[in-house]
Motif scaffolding. Structure first.
Motif, PDB file in Angstrom:
ATOM      1  N   VAL A 585     -23.120 -42.969  -2.722  1.00 24.72           N
ATOM      2  CA  VAL A 585     -21.710 -42.623  -2.498  1.00 24.72           C
ATOM      3  C   VAL A 585     -21.449 -42.035  -1.111  1.00 24.72           C
ATOM      4  CG1 VAL A 585     -21.196 -42.328  -4.929  1.00 24.72           C
ATOM      5  CG2 VAL A 585     -21.954 -40.365  -3.607  1.00 24.72           C
ATOM      6  N   LEU A 586     -22.516 -41.546  -0.434  1.00 22.11           N
ATOM      7  CA  LEU A 586     -22.308 -40.923   0.878  1.00 22.11           C
ATOM      8  C   LEU A 586     -22.584 -41.867   2.038  1.00 22.11           C
ATOM      9  CD1 LEU A 586     -23.740 -37.293   0.445  1.00 22.11           C
ATOM     10  CD2 LEU A 586     -21.445 -38.157  -0.007  1.00 22.11           C
ATOM     11  N   SER A 587     -23.474 -42.822   1.813  1.00 14.89           N
ATOM     12  CA  SER A 587     -23.892 -43.702   2.918  1.00 14.89           C
ATOM     13  C   SER A 587     -22.707 -44.425   3.539  1.00 14.89           C
ATOM     14  CB  SER A 587     -24.905 -44.724   2.410  1.00 14.89           C
ATOM     15  OG  SER A 587     -26.112 -44.084   2.049  1.00 14.89           O
ATOM     16  N   GLY A 588     -22.734 -44.458   4.865  1.00 12.69           N
ATOM     17  CA  GLY A 588     -21.662 -45.115   5.600  1.00 12.69           C
ATOM     18  C   GLY A 588     -20.475 -44.219   5.864  1.00 12.69           C
ATOM     19  N   LEU A 589     -20.458 -43.074   5.223  1.00 17.30           N
ATOM     20  CA  LEU A 589     -19.358 -42.117   5.413  1.00 17.30           C
ATOM     21  C   LEU A 589     -19.863 -40.835   6.075  1.00 17.30           C
ATOM     22  CD1 LEU A 589     -17.574 -42.577   1.959  1.00 17.30           C
ATOM     23  CD2 LEU A 589     -16.925 -43.592   4.160  1.00 17.30           C
ATOM     24  N   VAL A 590     -20.948 -40.281   5.538  1.00 14.37           N
ATOM     25  CA  VAL A 590     -21.621 -39.118   6.132  1.00 14.37           C
ATOM     26  C   VAL A 590     -23.121 -39.321   5.933  1.00 14.37           C
ATOM     27  CG1 VAL A 590     -19.690 -37.526   5.700  1.00 14.37           C
ATOM     28  CG2 VAL A 590     -21.484 -37.793   3.976  1.00 14.37           C
ATOM     29  N   ASN A 591     -23.891 -38.495   6.604  1.00 14.89           N
ATOM     30  CA  ASN A 591     -25.345 -38.575   6.459  1.00 14.89           C
ATOM     31  C   ASN A 591     -25.755 -37.900   5.150  1.00 14.89           C
ATOM     32  OD1 ASN A 591     -28.091 -38.565   6.620  1.00 14.89           O
ATOM     33  ND2 ASN A 591     -28.209 -37.520   8.613  1.00 14.89           N
ATOM     34  N   PRO A 592     -26.294 -38.665   4.190  1.00 18.48           N
ATOM     35  CA  PRO A 592     -26.689 -38.067   2.914  1.00 18.48           C
ATOM     36  C   PRO A 592     -27.692 -36.930   3.062  1.00 18.48           C
ATOM     37  CG  PRO A 592     -26.685 -40.452   2.754  1.00 18.48           C
ATOM     38  CD  PRO A 592     -26.519 -40.120   4.217  1.00 18.48           C
ATOM     39  N   ASP A 593     -28.523 -36.980   4.095  1.00 21.99           N
ATOM     40  CA  ASP A 593     -29.544 -35.941   4.263  1.00 21.99           C
ATOM     41  C   ASP A 593     -28.950 -34.592   4.633  1.00 21.99           C
ATOM     42  OD1 ASP A 593     -31.481 -37.794   3.696  1.00 21.99           O
ATOM     43  OD2 ASP A 593     -31.858 -38.306   5.806  1.00 21.99           O
ATOM     44  N   ASP A 594     -27.672 -34.585   5.038  1.00 21.70           N
ATOM     45  CA  ASP A 594     -27.031 -33.325   5.438  1.00 21.70           C
ATOM     46  C   ASP A 594     -26.448 -32.559   4.248  1.00 21.70           C
ATOM     47  OD1 ASP A 594     -27.617 -33.892   8.047  1.00 21.70           O
ATOM     48  OD2 ASP A 594     -25.621 -34.653   8.555  1.00 21.70           O
ATOM     49  N   TYR A 595     -26.482 -33.184   3.066  1.00 18.55           N
ATOM     50  CA  TYR A 595     -25.786 -32.578   1.927  1.00 18.55           C
ATOM     51  C   TYR A 595     -26.671 -32.471   0.698  1.00 18.55           C
ATOM     52  CZ  TYR A 595     -21.541 -33.052   4.634  1.00 18.55           C
ATOM     53  OH  TYR A 595     -20.587 -32.932   5.612  1.00 18.55           O
ATOM     54  N   GLU A 596     -26.374 -31.461  -0.102  1.00 18.73           N
ATOM     55  CA  GLU A 596     -27.025 -31.280  -1.390  1.00 18.73           C
ATOM     56  C   GLU A 596     -26.010 -31.568  -2.507  1.00 18.73           C
ATOM     57  OE1 GLU A 596     -28.462 -27.298  -1.409  1.00 18.73           O
ATOM     58  OE2 GLU A 596     -30.250 -27.753  -0.220  1.00 18.73           O
ATOM     59  N   GLN A 597     -26.501 -32.164  -3.551  1.00 15.02           N
ATOM     60  CA  GLN A 597     -25.667 -32.533  -4.696  1.00 15.02           C
ATOM     61  C   GLN A 597     -25.628 -31.365  -5.679  1.00 15.02           C
ATOM     62  OE1 GLN A 597     -27.066 -36.204  -6.263  1.00 15.02           O
ATOM     63  NE2 GLN A 597     -25.542 -36.358  -7.893  1.00 15.02           N
ATOM     64  N   VAL A 598     -24.455 -31.054  -6.196  1.00 11.73           N
ATOM     65  CA  VAL A 598     -24.308 -29.981  -7.187  1.00 11.73           C
ATOM     66  C   VAL A 598     -24.564 -30.563  -8.579  1.00 11.73           C
ATOM     67  CG1 VAL A 598     -22.698 -28.345  -8.224  1.00 11.73           C
ATOM     68  CG2 VAL A 598     -22.692 -28.706  -5.748  1.00 11.73           C
ATOM     69  N   PHE A 599     -25.378 -29.875  -9.380  1.00 14.45           N
ATOM     70  CA  PHE A 599     -25.725 -30.390 -10.708  1.00 14.45           C
ATOM     71  C   PHE A 599     -25.230 -29.511 -11.860  1.00 14.45           C
ATOM     72  CE2 PHE A 599     -28.748 -32.780  -8.123  1.00 14.45           C
ATOM     73  CZ  PHE A 599     -28.565 -34.056  -8.649  1.00 14.45           C
ATOM     74  N   ASP A 600     -24.467 -28.463 -11.553  1.00 13.31           N
ATOM     75  CA  ASP A 600     -23.807 -27.734 -12.629  1.00 13.31           C
ATOM     76  C   ASP A 600     -22.810 -28.672 -13.323  1.00 13.31           C
ATOM     77  OD1 ASP A 600     -25.159 -25.448 -12.003  1.00 13.31           O
ATOM     78  OD2 ASP A 600     -23.478 -24.452 -11.014  1.00 13.31           O
ATOM     79  N   VAL A 601     -22.502 -28.372 -14.592  1.00 16.63           N
ATOM     80  CA  VAL A 601     -21.463 -29.144 -15.286  1.00 16.63           C
ATOM     81  C   VAL A 601     -20.206 -28.297 -15.425  1.00 16.63           C
ATOM     82  CG1 VAL A 601     -23.111 -30.575 -16.547  1.00 16.63           C
ATOM     83  CG2 VAL A 601     -22.216 -28.491 -17.614  1.00 16.63           C
ATOM     84  N   LEU A 602     -19.100 -28.989 -15.603  1.00 19.54           N
ATOM     85  CA  LEU A 602     -17.819 -28.304 -15.732  1.00 19.54           C
ATOM     86  C   LEU A 602     -17.703 -27.562 -17.051  1.00 19.54           C
ATOM     87  CD1 LEU A 602     -15.388 -30.996 -14.333  1.00 19.54           C
ATOM     88  CD2 LEU A 602     -15.524 -28.637 -13.524  1.00 19.54           C
ATOM     89  N   ASP A 603     -17.064 -26.414 -16.981  1.00 16.04           N
ATOM     90  CA  ASP A 603     -16.633 -25.716 -18.189  1.00 16.04           C
ATOM     91  C   ASP A 603     -15.927 -26.723 -19.087  1.00 16.04           C
ATOM     92  OD1 ASP A 603     -15.368 -24.108 -20.066  1.00 16.04           O
ATOM     93  OD2 ASP A 603     -13.991 -23.184 -18.638  1.00 16.04           O
TER      94      ASP A 603
END
Length: 995
Positions: A585-603
Motif C-alpha cells: 500500500v505504500l510503494s510508489g507513494l512513500v518509502n515503506p522502510d521509513d514507516y512502521e505499521q500499527v497493529f493495535d485494533v480499534l475499540d
C-alpha cells in the motif's frame, strides 16, 4: 295459555333457533406448539419483503428506520436480549401499520474482546498459548465462532416473533463493514483528531488490554488501605500567619520551621502497589491543615511519641484512631504557602536494595481534586496510574513511570518488587500490595494499615479487577478544532455532540438526555486502541524515529487510505496482517522502510459506532441522509453505543446519527434482585416460550414500564398469562358473533342505536390515543388502554348487554345488524392495534375470519377511524347511564349472594334517581336491557331508607323487586306476556323472531 302449558317439558326446544357464537378459534391458545407454524408461514409468504414491495408499489409511505444496536454473537439469548428485540419489534410493526415504510435491519457485533475471550478460553482448556498462533489463523477462528452464534441467535430472535431483514443482516466483520470502519477511522487520521498519547487508562491485566468505560462494571472488592509517612526534606520557610496576635522573633520562627522539617506528611491510599510510582503529594489550598505531635500511643501502634505529623484538621482524629494514637497535640497551623514550599522524600528513598531508584525529591503540590472527606487531606500522586494524578503530572511536569507490564506485573528490573504481580492471571490479587506494605513498614514509613470494602472496577468479560496503567495508546481528541466543512453544530466533536443532544435528539425517557449530556460534557479523549488481535486494525503508519508530537509522525496520505480501503473491501481486515501488506500500500507513494505499521485494533465501540455509515448510509434499505429515526438500547448504552455512535458521527458527519434515543432499564427477578446463575433466579426466554409461548413474553414486555427496571418471574408470568386469557376470550366472543357477517348487514352509524354509537365514540378516542402512544413508544399505555377497553368496556359492558340481541333478536333486526356491524369495526381495529404486540395471536384471530394462502394481519394497516364517530355529548350521557348501572348490578349481586335470585333476569328493580337529567337519560334507553333485567322501574320519588345505595355514587338508590311473569324458553327473560303467543313458552320478541 295457562302457566302449566309453558313448562319446560311442554315447550319446544328452542336452542337451535338462538344465534349462539360459532367459531373455530380455540379457547386454549396452545402457543408453544402453534407459534412455529406461523413463523414458517410468514417465512413462506415473505411477510417482510412483501411489506417493502407494498411500500414501493404505493410510493407515498414515509420511511421509518429503527437502527439495531448490535448484540455480541457469543452466546444464547438472555431475557435482556428478548426485552430489547421485542421493544424494537413493537416500534417497527406499529410504525408500519400506521402507514409508514418501517424497515429493520438486524445486526451483530462480531469483533472484540467478548468473542476473542471465548477463543482464548478454548485455547487455555487445551493448554495452548494464543500468542504462539499465527494471528490470521486466530482471527479466522474468531470469525467462525461469531458466524456460528449469528446463526443461533438469529433463530432465537425470530422465535420471539421479531421480523426484519433476517436474510441479509449487517455484521461488523463483513468485508464491506470492515472497509467502512477503517475508512471512518482514517477520517479521524486525516482531520487531525487522532493522536498517540501516553496516559493512564483502565487496564485489564488478565486480558492484557485497555478497556473502554462501557466495558467496565463495578463490584464490591476488599482492598488494602494504608496510611504512609512522606518525610519532609526541606522548604516550608514561609512567614507566620499574620492573623496570629503573638509576636515571633527570629528564634521562634526558626524553631517552628525546624519543627516542620522534622515532620512527615501523611497520605492514605487503597492501592499500595502504586507507591513505587509516586512522584508527588497533592493538597488543597483551601483545606485547613495542622501540625500534630504524638503524645501517647497504644500497644502495637506504629506511631512514636514525639513525632510530628501533617494532616487535614477535619481528618486528624480518624487518622490518629487508625494509628492507635491515644494522645496528640495540634502544635500549629500549616498554610498553603508553606505546604507548596515543601519537598518530601519518597518512602523508599535510601532503602537498602533500592539502588537509588527512589532517591528523588517529591514535591508537595496544590490540586483541586483533594478533599477532606476521607483519608488525610493529602493525596499520594502517581501520574501513571490515575486520571487526577495524570492531570497533576501534565500541569506540573511530573515524570511518567513505566513500572507495570501488560500482564499486571512490575517490570523485572524494578528494585525490591521486580516481577511481582498486582493482579494474577486468574484475576486474584497478586503479592504486590502486601510486598509494598511490608517494605513500607521496614522503611519506617507505614503509620497504619487496614482493609476496606468498596465499589471497584472490574472487567465485564473476565470479571477480574482492573488497574489504571500508563501505556502508549491512540486517542481521538474530542476538543480538537475541526475544519471539515461540517461545522453547523460546532467545530469540535464535543461541541457537536452536546448541540445534537440539546437540539436534534428526542429522548425517551427524558432523563436520558441529562445523563448522556453530562457524560459527554465531562468525558476525556476517546481511547481508540486495544492491544488485541480480533478487530479492525488502526489502519495507520508512523514515521520511524519521529516523536508523537512531530508533524510528520503520522502518515496522512489519501491514496494510501484508498488502497487500504480497497484491499479491505475485497479481502477483509485480515489482509492488514499479511506479510508485505505495508509495502503493497505504500510503494510508489512513500518509502515503506521509513514507516512502521500499527497493529493495535480499534475499540469495538468504534465498530458499532460506525454502523450508521455502512448500514444507514450504504445499504439500499438504509436512509437517504444516513440518520436513523430511532436508536433503542438499555440504559447502560448511554456510556456505550449511544455514546460511541454520537462521538463517531459527530467527527465524520457533523451531528448525531439518530433523531430519537429510547432507553430501557434492566431486567430483575420478582424480588427486584439482579439475575444471576449462582442465585438460580435467571429467566431464560427459551424456557418461557416452551411453557407459555412467545406472545406471553411479548405481553410481559407490553405490560411493563420499560423505561425503568422491570421484574419477571414465575408468578409475574402467571399474571401475564391470565391477562392474555381474558383478552383472548374477548376476541373469541367477537369472532363467534361475527360468523357469517356480510356487507349486506352493515348499518350506517347514523342509523345505529345509541349504545353502538357510544362504542364508535370509544373507537375514535382509542384510535387517537393508540397512534399517539405508539408514536411516543408508550407501549404500556397502549396496551393498558386496549386491555381495559376489551375487558371493561366490551366484555363486562357492551358484550354483556348485547348478548341478548345477538343471540335472540331476529336475524335481520336493526339492533342485531348494528351490533354485528360494530363487532366488525371492532375486529379490524383491535386486531391491527394489537398486532404489533401479540403477533401470533392476532394472526390467529385474523386468519380465523379471513383465511387465505397469502393472508396476514401483518400486511394490513390500522384502518382510519372517522373523526365524526366521536360524540362527547353522547359519551357524557352514557357515563351517567353506566354509573346508574353500577348501582343496580351491585344491588342485584347482594340478592344473588343471598340466593334470593340466581340470575339478574329474575329481577325487576325500582331505581330512584334524584337528578332529573340522569333520570331522563335512563328513560330514553332500554335501561332494563342495559342492566340485564327482565324489567325495571325508574322514578324520581324519594328512595325508602332500606333501598340499596353505593356511597361513591350518591343520588341513585335501588329497591329490589322480582320480575313478574313467566320465563321465556328462548331468551330467558321473565315477562308477563310469555305464553300468550303462537310459539309456546316465548315472549313477544322471540315469537316474532321465530316467525
Amino acid at each position: 295459555m295457562s302457566s302449566d302449558q309453558t313448562t319446560e317439558t311442554s315447550a319446544p326446544d328452542y336452542r337451535g333457533t338462538v344465534f349462539l357464537p360459532k367459531t373455530e378459534f380455540p379457547m386454549r391458545a396452545g402457543l408453544p406448539a402453534r407459534e412455529p407454524e406461523w413463523l414458517a408461514r410468514w417465512e413462506k409468504i415473505g411477510i417482510y419483503d412483501r411489506l417493502r414491495e407494498k411500500a414501493a408499489r404505493e410510493g407515498n409511505r414515509a420511511p421509518f428506520t429503527l437502527h439495531d444496536g448490535p448484540p455480541y454473537a457469543n452466546g444464547h439469548l438472555h431475557i435482556g436480549h428478548a426485552l430489547n428485540k421485542i421493544l424494537k419489534d413493537f416500534i417497527t410493526r406499529s410504525q408500519q401499520m400506521m402507514g409508514r415504510d418501517a424497515r429493520y435491519v438486524p445486526g451483530w457485533d462480531c469483533h472484540g474482546l467478548p468473542i476473542e475471550w471465548k477463543i482464548e478460553e478454548q485455547y487455555r482448556a487445551k493448554g495452548l498459548d494464543k500468542d504462539e498462533v499465527d494471528v490470521v489463523a486466530f482471527r479466522r477462528e474468531c470469525r467462525a465462532f461469531a458466524d456460528k452464534w449469528v446463526d443461533i441467535q438469529r433463530e432465537e430472535f425470530q422465535r420471539l416473533g421479531v421480523y426484519g431483514n433476517w436474510a441479509d443482516p449487517y455484521l461488523t466483520m463483513n468485508y464491506h463493514a470492515e472497509a467502512v470502519i477503517a475508512e471512518e477511522f482514517m477520517k479521524f487520521l486525516m482531520n487531525g483528531t487522532l493522536y498517540q498519547g501516553s496516559k493512564p487508562v483502565m487496564w485489564s491485566p488478565v486480558e492484557k488490554t485497555a478497556l473502554a468505560e462501557a466495558e467496565v462494571e463495578y463490584h464490591d472488592h476488599t482492598s488494602h488501605t494504608i496510611w504512609v509517612r512522606f518525610r519532609v526534606r526541606r522548604g516550608g520557610n514561609a512567614p507566620m500567619p499574620t492573623e496570629d496576635p503573638v509576636e515571633y522573633d527570629d528564634a521562634d520562627q526558626a524553631l517552628l520551621a525546624d519543627q516542620l522539617h522534622q515532620a512527615a506528611v501523611v497520605i492514605w491510599t487503597t492501592t499500595p502497589w502504586t507507591i513505587p510510582q509516586n512522584r508527588a503529594v497533592s493538597f488543597h489550598p483551601s483545606i485547613a491543615y495542622g501540625l500534630y505531635r504524638v503524645d501517647a500511643v497504644e500497644e502495637k501502634s506504629t506511631a512514636t511519641e514525639g513525632e510530628l505529623l501533617l494532616m487535614a484538621d477535619a481528618l486528624a482524629q480518624s487518622v490518629m484512631d487508625q494509628a492507635k494514637v491515644s494522645g496528640f497535640t495540634r502544635t500549629r497551623d500549616v498554610g498553603a504557602t508553606e505546604l507548596e514550599g515543601l519537598t518530601l522524600a519518597h518512602p523508599y528513598a535510601g532503602v537498602e536494595g533500592a539502588n537509588g531508584e527512589w532517591d528523588f525529591d517529591v514535591p508537595c503540590l496544590p490540586g483541586d481534586h483533594v478533599t477532606d472527606e476521607a483519608g488525610t487531606g493529602f493525596v499520594h500522586t502517581a501520574p501513571s496510574h490515575g486520571d487526577d494524578d495524570y492531570q497533576m503530572g501534565l500541569k506540573f511536569g511530573l515524570p511518567m513511570t513505566y513500572n507495570v507490564e501488560p500482564d499486571g506485573t512490575y517490570r523485572k528490573d524494578l528494585p525490591l518488587f521486580g516481577g511481582e504481580a498486582i493482579i494474577e492471571a486468574d484475576g486474584k490479587d497478586g503479592p504486590a500490595n502486601v510486598s509494598n506494605i511490608k517494605q513500607l513498614a521496614w522503611a519506617g514509613a507505614l503509620l497504619a494499615k487496614g482493609k476496606i470494602k468498596h465499589s471497584y472496577p472490574h472487567s465485564w468479560r473476565s470479571k477480574a479487577p482492573l488497574i489504571y496503567r500508563n501505556t502508549p495508546q491512540w486517542f481521538a481528541a474530542i476538543d480538537h478544532k475541526l475544519d471539515d466543512g461540517m461545522g453547523e453544530y460546532g467545530d469540535t466533536i464535543r461541541a457537536r455532540a452536546l448541540t445534537s443532544i440539546e437540539e436534534l435528539v428526542t429522548f425517551t425517557p427524558e432523563k436520558g438526555k441529562n445523563r448522556l449530556h453530562s457524560m459527554i460534557e465531562n468525558r476525556p479523549d476517546w481511547v481508540l486502541s486495544r492491544q488485541r488481535a480480533w478487530g479492525v486494525p488502526l489502519t495507520c503508519f508512523v514515521k520511524k524515529g519521529a516523536k508523537p508530537t512531530d508533524d510528520d509522525f503520522l502518515l496522512r496520505n489519501a491514496e494510501v487510505n484508498a488502497r487500504i480501503s480497497a484491499a479491505f473491501e475485497t479481502e477483509g481486515a485480515d489482509v492488514w496482517y499479511q506479510d508485505g501488506f505495508k509495502e503493497k500500500v505504500l510503494s510508489g507513494l512513500v518509502n515503506p522502510d521509513d514507516y512502521e505499521q500499527v497493529f493495535d485494533v480499534l475499540d469495538v465501540w468504534f465498530d458499532s459506532g460506525s454502523t450508521h455509515a455502512f448500514v444507514l448510509r450504504d445499504r439500499a434499505d438504509g436512509t437517504e441522509d444516513g440518520i436513523a429515526d430511532v436508536y433503542l438500547e438499555g440504559t447502560d448504552q448511554h456510556r456505550g453505543w449511544f455514546h460511541s455512535s454520537l462521538l463517531q458521527a459527530c467527527a465524520t458527519k457533523g451531528r448525531a446519527p439518530y433523531r430519537n434515543v429510547v432507553t430501557h432499564g434492566f431486567t430483575l427477578d420478582e424480588k427486584g434482585m439482579k439475575m444471576s446463575k449462582s442465585l438460580g433466579n435467571t429467566i431464560v426466554p427459551e424456557e418461557v416460550i416452551k411453557q407459555y409461548g412467545a406472545d406471553i413474553l411479548r405481553l410481559w414486555v407490553a405490560q411493563t414500564d420499560f423505561t425503568e427496571d422491570q421484574r419477571i418471574g414465575p408468578e409475574i408470568l402467571k399474571g401475564v398469562a391470565d391477562s392474555y386469557r381474558r383478552l383472548r376470550n374477548t376476541l373469541r366472543f367477537m369472532l363467534g358473533n361475527l360468523d357469517g357477517f356480510s356487507e349486506a348487514e352493515r348499518v350506517a352509524p347514523a342509523e345505529m342505536p345509541e349504545l353502538e354509537r357510544w362504542v364508535l365514540h370509544r373507537l375514535a378516542q382509542l384510535d387517537t390515543e393508540v397512534r399517539k402512544g405508539y408514536d411516543a413508544f408508550d407501549f404500556q399505555g397502549v396496551f393498558q388502554q386496549l386491555f381495559n377497553f376489551c375487558t371493561v368496556d366490551l366484555s363486562a359492558f357492551y358484550f354483556d348487554i348485547r348478548k341478548d340481541v345477538l343471540y335472540c333478536d331476529a336475524e335481520d333486526s336493526l339492533r342485531r345488524r348494528a351490533a354485528r356491524t360494530v363487532l366488525d369495526l371492532l375486529f379490524h381495529r383491535l386486531t391491527t392495534w394489537l398486532a404489533p404486540i401479540l403477533v401470533f395471536t392476532m394472526e390467529d384471530v385474523w386468519l380465523s375470519r379471513f383465511p387465505g394462502d397469502d393472508a396476514s394481519v401483518h400486511l394490513e394497516d390500522i384502518p382510519e377511524t372517522p373523526a365524526d364517530w366521536a360524540d362527547a355529548e353522547l359519551a357524557a350521557k352514557w357515563d351517567g347511564i353506566r354509573r346508574a348501572r353500577r348501582v343496580v348490578t351491585a344491588a342485584l349481586e347482594v340478592q344473588r349472594t343471598a340466593k334470593v335470585i340466581g340470575a339478574s333476569l329474575e329481577a325487576a328493580p325500582v331505581v330512584h334517581v334524584e337528578e332529573a337529567e340522569l333520570l331522563a337519560a335512563l328513560k330514553s334507553v332500554a335501561f332494563e336491557d342495559v342492566c340485564i333485567t327482565s324489567d325495571i322501574s325508574l322514578t324520581a320519588d324519594p328512595a325508602p331508607q332500606e333501598a340499596f345505595r353505593l356511597p361513591e355514587l350518591p343520588g341513585i338508590a335501588v329497591v329490589f323487586e322480582k320480575a313478574d311473569g313467566e320465563k321465556c324458553e328462548r331468551c330467558w327473560k321473565i315477562l308477563p306476556d310469555v305464553g300468550n303467543h303462537a310459539h309456546p313458552g316465548t315472549c313477544k320478541r322471540c315469537d316474532a323472531a321465530l316467525d
